[in-house]
Write an enzyme that holds these catalytic residues in place. Structure first.
Site, short mmCIF file in Angstrom:
data_model
loop_
_atom_site.label_atom_id
_atom_site.label_comp_id
_atom_site.label_asym_id
_atom_site.label_seq_id
_atom_site.Cartn_x
_atom_site.Cartn_y
_atom_site.Cartn_z
N HIS A 34 0.98 -1.30 -0.10
CA HIS A 34 -0.06 -0.09 0.04
C HIS A 34 0.83 1.16 -0.03
O HIS A 34 0.57 2.37 -0.77
CB HIS A 34 -0.85 0.08 1.08
CG HIS A 34 -1.81 -1.00 1.46
ND1 HIS A 34 -1.85 -2.17 2.34
CD2 HIS A 34 -2.94 -1.44 0.75
CE1 HIS A 34 -2.74 -2.98 2.33
NE2 HIS A 34 -3.43 -2.73 1.19
N GLN A 149 -8.88 -7.29 -10.81
CA GLN A 149 -9.45 -6.29 -10.09
C GLN A 149 -8.86 -5.04 -10.97
O GLN A 149 -9.82 -4.45 -11.35
CB GLN A 149 -8.93 -6.15 -8.66
CG GLN A 149 -9.34 -4.93 -8.09
CD GLN A 149 -9.20 -4.69 -6.69
OE1 GLN A 149 -9.76 -5.27 -5.78
NE2 GLN A 149 -8.14 -3.85 -6.28
P1 AMP Z 1 -6.29 -4.02 -0.29
O1 AMP Z 1 -6.17 -3.12 0.69
O2 AMP Z 1 -5.90 -5.35 -0.41
O3 AMP Z 1 -7.64 -3.82 -1.22
O4 AMP Z 1 -5.40 -3.33 -1.39
C1 AMP Z 1 -5.57 -2.01 -1.75
C2 AMP Z 1 -4.68 -1.90 -3.11
O5 AMP Z 1 -3.19 -2.10 -2.68
C3 AMP Z 1 -4.88 -2.58 -4.22
O6 AMP Z 1 -4.69 -1.86 -5.37
C4 AMP Z 1 -4.07 -3.78 -4.04
O7 AMP Z 1 -3.63 -4.41 -5.42
C5 AMP Z 1 -2.68 -2.78 -3.54
N1 AMP Z 1 -1.84 -3.93 -3.09
C6 AMP Z 1 -1.91 -5.03 -2.07
N2 AMP Z 1 -0.91 -5.63 -2.04
C7 AMP Z 1 -0.01 -5.11 -2.45
C8 AMP Z 1 1.42 -5.67 -3.02
N3 AMP Z 1 1.89 -6.49 -2.40
N4 AMP Z 1 2.20 -4.61 -4.07
C9 AMP Z 1 1.44 -3.48 -4.66
N5 AMP Z 1 0.31 -3.51 -4.35
C10 AMP Z 1 -0.49 -4.06 -3.48
#
Ligand code: AMP
Length: 272
Positions: A34, A149
């Site tokens: 994030h 997504q």
């Molecule tokens: P989430 O809180 O899991 O809904 O993720 C929020 C955003 O962070 C989404 O766009 C995810 O794809 C991105 N995200 C989550 N994990 C990672 C990661 N390891 N590397 C890059 N982006 C991430």
């Protein structure tokens, strides 16, 4: 940094904002993945808005909505450190009414993640559209970790002519190679060790393809070999429209792996 809790408050503040706005939607329990999105948003925009909302409409019955990791205080500190201007932390009541206009994700939302989680992407697109409308951001930042997504959000922006740029961001990994995820906290030390096979398998696939392998089935078989004996939900080789392919075409191929540890699903992927 200003914390905003209600839709009304955000609407009022938004009216006063001028300049480019970078928006990072999240479900909290923030980690370096994030943070990389937030940093990119900070570099590329005058104003940065982050949202933290565990969106109920994207969880299916029996999924981990009630136990999804929540770390409000730590998240606020992280956003302050990343020089976020506005942190939107709404509750369900401010975001949803009882009977709502719904968003229907397209057919390719029922393969891969949507096959196991039918309807999941309807909920994702619904909340993302709400957040786009509220923030009216210039740029929105999404991780390639959630490849399908990201693609569906790009499609929604295109289909509904939304005035926003979607910025895809690379997957951030722990030093071990494990892709960062809020759900990694559910894993025991042993499971985390076992989970390293996931990144190992996709790196191996990347190397095979770099050396010239073009047969998707051969690559998939090799991935299964590396992952064994883990509980593999799927290994897929797809093009950027998320159609499965037999022949790998570099620059138009994504390899996706999902492995289960009990109820925890770990996703990883590599973009060729
Ligand atoms: P989430 O809180 O899991 O809904 O993720 C929020 C955003 O962070 C989404 O766009 C995810 O794809 C991105 N995200 C989550 N994990 C990672 C990661 N390891 N590397 C890059 N982006 C991430």
């Amino acid at each position: 940094m200003q914390i905003i809790k209600t839709v009304e408050e955000l609407k009022n503040i938004r009216k006063t904002l001028k300049g480019t706005i970078g928006f990072v939607p999240t479900m909290g329990a923030l980690h370096d993945g994030h943070i990389s999105l937030i940093k990119k948003a900070r570099e590329e925009n005058e104003i940065v808005i982050v949202s933290i909302f565990v969106n109920p409409t994207q969880f299916l019955k029996g999924e981990d909505l009630s136990t999804y990791p929540r770390k409000e205080e730590a998240d606020i500190k992280i956003c302050q450190m990343c020089k976020v201007d506005y942190l939107f932390m709404p509750d369900i009541k401010t975001m949803y009414e009882e009977d709502e206009v719904l968003i229907k994700a397209p057919q390719n939302s029922y393969v891969l993640e949507g096959f196991t989680r039918p309807g999941h992407f309807d909920g994702v697109l619904q909340v993302v559209l709400k957040l786009f409308n509220l923030t009216q951001a210039t740029n929105a930042y999404f991780g390639k970790k959630d490849a399908q997504q990201l693609a569906l959000i790009q499609q929604m922006v295109k289909n509904l002519f939304l005035p926003i740029n979607i910025i895809p961001c690379d997957i951030v990994r722990e030093n071990s190679g494990l892709a960062m995820s809020s759900r990694n906290v559910y894993l025991s030390i042993e499971q985390k060790q076992e989970a390293l096979k996931i990144s190992k398998s996709i790196y191996m696939a990347g190397n095979l393809i770099a050396k010239g392998e073009r047969d998707a089935n051969i690559v998939k078989d090799k991935i299964y070999e590396v992952l064994a004996p883990l509980d593999i939900e799927y290994v897929k080789v797809v093009d950027k429209r998320f159609d499965e392919i037999e022949v790998i075409e570099p620059s138009n191929t994504i390899i996706l792996v999902v492995v289960r540890f009990g109820n925890v699903r770990l996703l990883d992927n590599i973009w060729m």
